[in-house]
Design a protein around this motif. Structure first.
Motif, short mmCIF file in Angstrom:
data_model
loop_
_atom_site.label_atom_id
_atom_site.label_comp_id
_atom_site.label_asym_id
_atom_site.label_seq_id
_atom_site.Cartn_x
_atom_site.Cartn_y
_atom_site.Cartn_z
N ALA A 12 0.82 -1.21 0.00
CA ALA A 12 0.00 0.00 0.00
C ALA A 12 0.85 1.26 0.00
CB ALA A 12 -0.94 0.00 1.21
N GLU A 13 1.93 1.25 0.79
CA GLU A 13 2.80 2.42 0.84
C GLU A 13 3.54 2.63 -0.48
OE1 GLU A 13 3.14 4.88 3.23
OE2 GLU A 13 1.29 3.86 3.81
N ARG A 14 3.96 1.54 -1.10
CA ARG A 14 4.63 1.65 -2.40
C ARG A 14 3.68 2.22 -3.45
NH1 ARG A 14 7.60 -4.28 -2.19
NH2 ARG A 14 9.61 -3.60 -1.30
N LEU A 15 2.46 1.71 -3.49
CA LEU A 15 1.51 2.21 -4.48
C LEU A 15 1.15 3.67 -4.21
CD1 LEU A 15 -0.89 -0.87 -4.81
CD2 LEU A 15 0.81 -0.06 -6.48
N GLY A 16 1.01 4.01 -2.94
CA GLY A 16 0.72 5.41 -2.60
C GLY A 16 1.85 6.33 -3.00
N LEU A 17 3.08 5.88 -2.79
CA LEU A 17 4.22 6.71 -3.18
C LEU A 17 4.32 6.80 -4.70
CD1 LEU A 17 6.66 8.39 -2.44
CD2 LEU A 17 7.99 6.27 -2.18
N ALA A 18 4.02 5.73 -5.41
CA ALA A 18 4.03 5.78 -6.88
C ALA A 18 3.02 6.81 -7.38
CB ALA A 18 3.72 4.40 -7.46
N ASP A 19 1.84 6.84 -6.77
CA ASP A 19 0.84 7.85 -7.14
C ASP A 19 1.35 9.26 -6.84
OD1 ASP A 19 -0.85 5.82 -7.91
OD2 ASP A 19 -2.06 5.87 -6.07
N PHE A 20 2.02 9.41 -5.73
CA PHE A 20 2.62 10.70 -5.36
C PHE A 20 3.64 11.14 -6.42
CE2 PHE A 20 6.09 13.06 -3.42
CZ PHE A 20 5.45 14.02 -2.65
N LEU A 21 4.46 10.21 -6.87
CA LEU A 21 5.50 10.51 -7.86
C LEU A 21 4.90 10.90 -9.20
CD1 LEU A 21 7.97 7.57 -7.05
CD2 LEU A 21 8.27 10.00 -6.46
N ASP A 22 3.71 10.37 -9.51
CA ASP A 22 3.05 10.72 -10.78
C ASP A 22 2.83 12.23 -10.90
OD1 ASP A 22 2.81 8.22 -11.98
OD2 ASP A 22 0.93 7.77 -10.96
N ASP A 23 2.67 12.91 -9.77
CA ASP A 23 2.35 14.33 -9.77
C ASP A 23 3.56 15.24 -9.81
OD1 ASP A 23 -0.38 13.81 -9.69
OD2 ASP A 23 -0.46 13.83 -7.50
N LEU A 24 4.76 14.67 -9.79
CA LEU A 24 5.96 15.51 -9.78
C LEU A 24 6.21 16.13 -11.15
CD1 LEU A 24 8.57 13.52 -7.66
CD2 LEU A 24 6.76 15.08 -6.91
N GLU A 25 6.74 17.35 -11.13
CA GLU A 25 7.14 18.03 -12.35
C GLU A 25 8.55 17.60 -12.73
OE1 GLU A 25 5.11 19.91 -13.97
OE2 GLU A 25 3.50 20.03 -12.49
N GLY A 26 8.95 17.91 -13.96
CA GLY A 26 10.27 17.49 -14.42
C GLY A 26 11.40 17.97 -13.55
N ALA A 27 11.36 19.24 -13.13
CA ALA A 27 12.44 19.80 -12.31
C ALA A 27 12.50 19.18 -10.93
CB ALA A 27 12.27 21.32 -12.19
N ASP A 28 11.36 18.67 -10.44
CA ASP A 28 11.33 18.08 -9.10
C ASP A 28 12.27 16.89 -8.98
OD1 ASP A 28 9.37 19.88 -8.33
OD2 ASP A 28 7.70 18.50 -8.79
N TRP A 29 12.48 16.20 -10.08
CA TRP A 29 13.28 14.98 -10.04
C TRP A 29 14.76 15.25 -9.78
CZ3 TRP A 29 11.49 9.92 -10.41
CH2 TRP A 29 10.11 9.82 -10.61
N GLU A 30 15.19 16.48 -10.03
CA GLU A 30 16.61 16.81 -9.83
C GLU A 30 16.86 17.56 -8.52
OE1 GLU A 30 18.45 15.22 -11.87
OE2 GLU A 30 16.65 14.71 -13.03
N VAL A 31 15.82 17.73 -7.71
CA VAL A 31 15.96 18.41 -6.41
C VAL A 31 16.73 17.50 -5.45
CG1 VAL A 31 14.66 19.22 -4.39
CG2 VAL A 31 13.89 19.80 -6.69
N PRO A 32 17.67 18.05 -4.67
CA PRO A 32 18.38 17.25 -3.68
C PRO A 32 17.40 16.66 -2.65
CG PRO A 32 19.55 19.30 -4.06
CD PRO A 32 18.21 19.43 -4.75
N SER A 33 17.52 15.40 -2.37
CA SER A 33 16.66 14.75 -1.38
C SER A 33 17.26 14.94 0.01
CB SER A 33 16.54 13.25 -1.70
OG SER A 33 17.77 12.59 -1.38
N LEU A 34 16.63 14.32 1.01
CA LEU A 34 17.20 14.36 2.36
C LEU A 34 18.45 13.51 2.48
CD1 LEU A 34 14.07 14.15 4.73
CD2 LEU A 34 15.26 16.17 3.86
#
Length: 210
Positions: A12-34
């Protein structure tokens, strides 16, 4: 902890996170993570590997990284992040959401900790809120503070963690660190990003080691 329940939570958490990732913009993918030195894209690539890493592959990676576990994980994630686009990575992550495979040497609760924590590694730098469910977070916390893999025993020595949003506490230290369970999970896994939401002398103490 019941194995089937943990697998259900992880899916459930994996699927929820995958749905969350669907909404990211192109530039979001290159943002430094924690994760220091890792972009959001690197973290997602790492998540796709949790059900695909084999023991021989891990051994080869450790040899190339000269025994440095963190370097091995980073190199594997960075290589996969370069090989696939965001949509492909999301699809790979989603298609193995129900997989029972775990990385070599990992425990049954490690995949749940992995997706809960990495979800925050991605969401928080983007200024987005990704709630952590109560029972799942407590189970992840219990595992993170006791497992030698996360280094929490040494990091939390002398500190008692007390959740303010659920009925949970651990540790016999004199210095309390009080805050939401999701923030305590970040601290237990070595992330200073959990500190702003935590109060007490234990938080101050942890601030010196994170």
């Amino acid at each position: 902890m019941d194995r089937e329940r943990v697998l259900s939570w992880t899916k459930a958490e994996r699927l929820g996170l995958a749905d969350f990732l669907d909404d990211l913009e192109g530039a979001d993918w290159e943002v430094p993570s924690l994760c220091t030195g890792w972009t959001v894209r690197d973290v997602v690539a790492h998540l796709t590997l949790s059900t695909r890493t084999t023991l021989p592959g891990m051994v080869r990676g450790m040899v190339r990284a000269r025994g440095d576990w963190e370097r091995m994980e980073f190199d594997a994630a960075r290589k996969r992040a370069a090989a696939f686009g965001p949509a492909e990575l999301i699809a790979q992550f989603r298609e193995t959401a129900a997989s029972t495979r775990r990385a070599p040497l990992s425990a049954p609760l490690d995949p749940l900790v992995d997706v809960l924590v990495h979800g925050q590694d991605i969401a928080r730098p983007l200024g987005r809120v990704r709630p952590t469910p109560e029972q799942q977070t407590i189970a992840a916390l219990e595992h993170a503070v006791s497992s030698p893999f996360y280094g929490a025993r040494k990091r939390l020595r002398g500190v008692r963690l007390v959740a303010t949003d659920v009925d949970w506490s651990r540790g016999d230290g004199q210095d309390e660190a009080r805050g939401p369970a999701g923030d305590l999970l970040l601290l237990a896994t070595g992330r200073a990003a959990g500190l702003p939401g935590v109060t007490g002398p234990g938080a101050e103490r942890l601030g010196t080691v994170l």
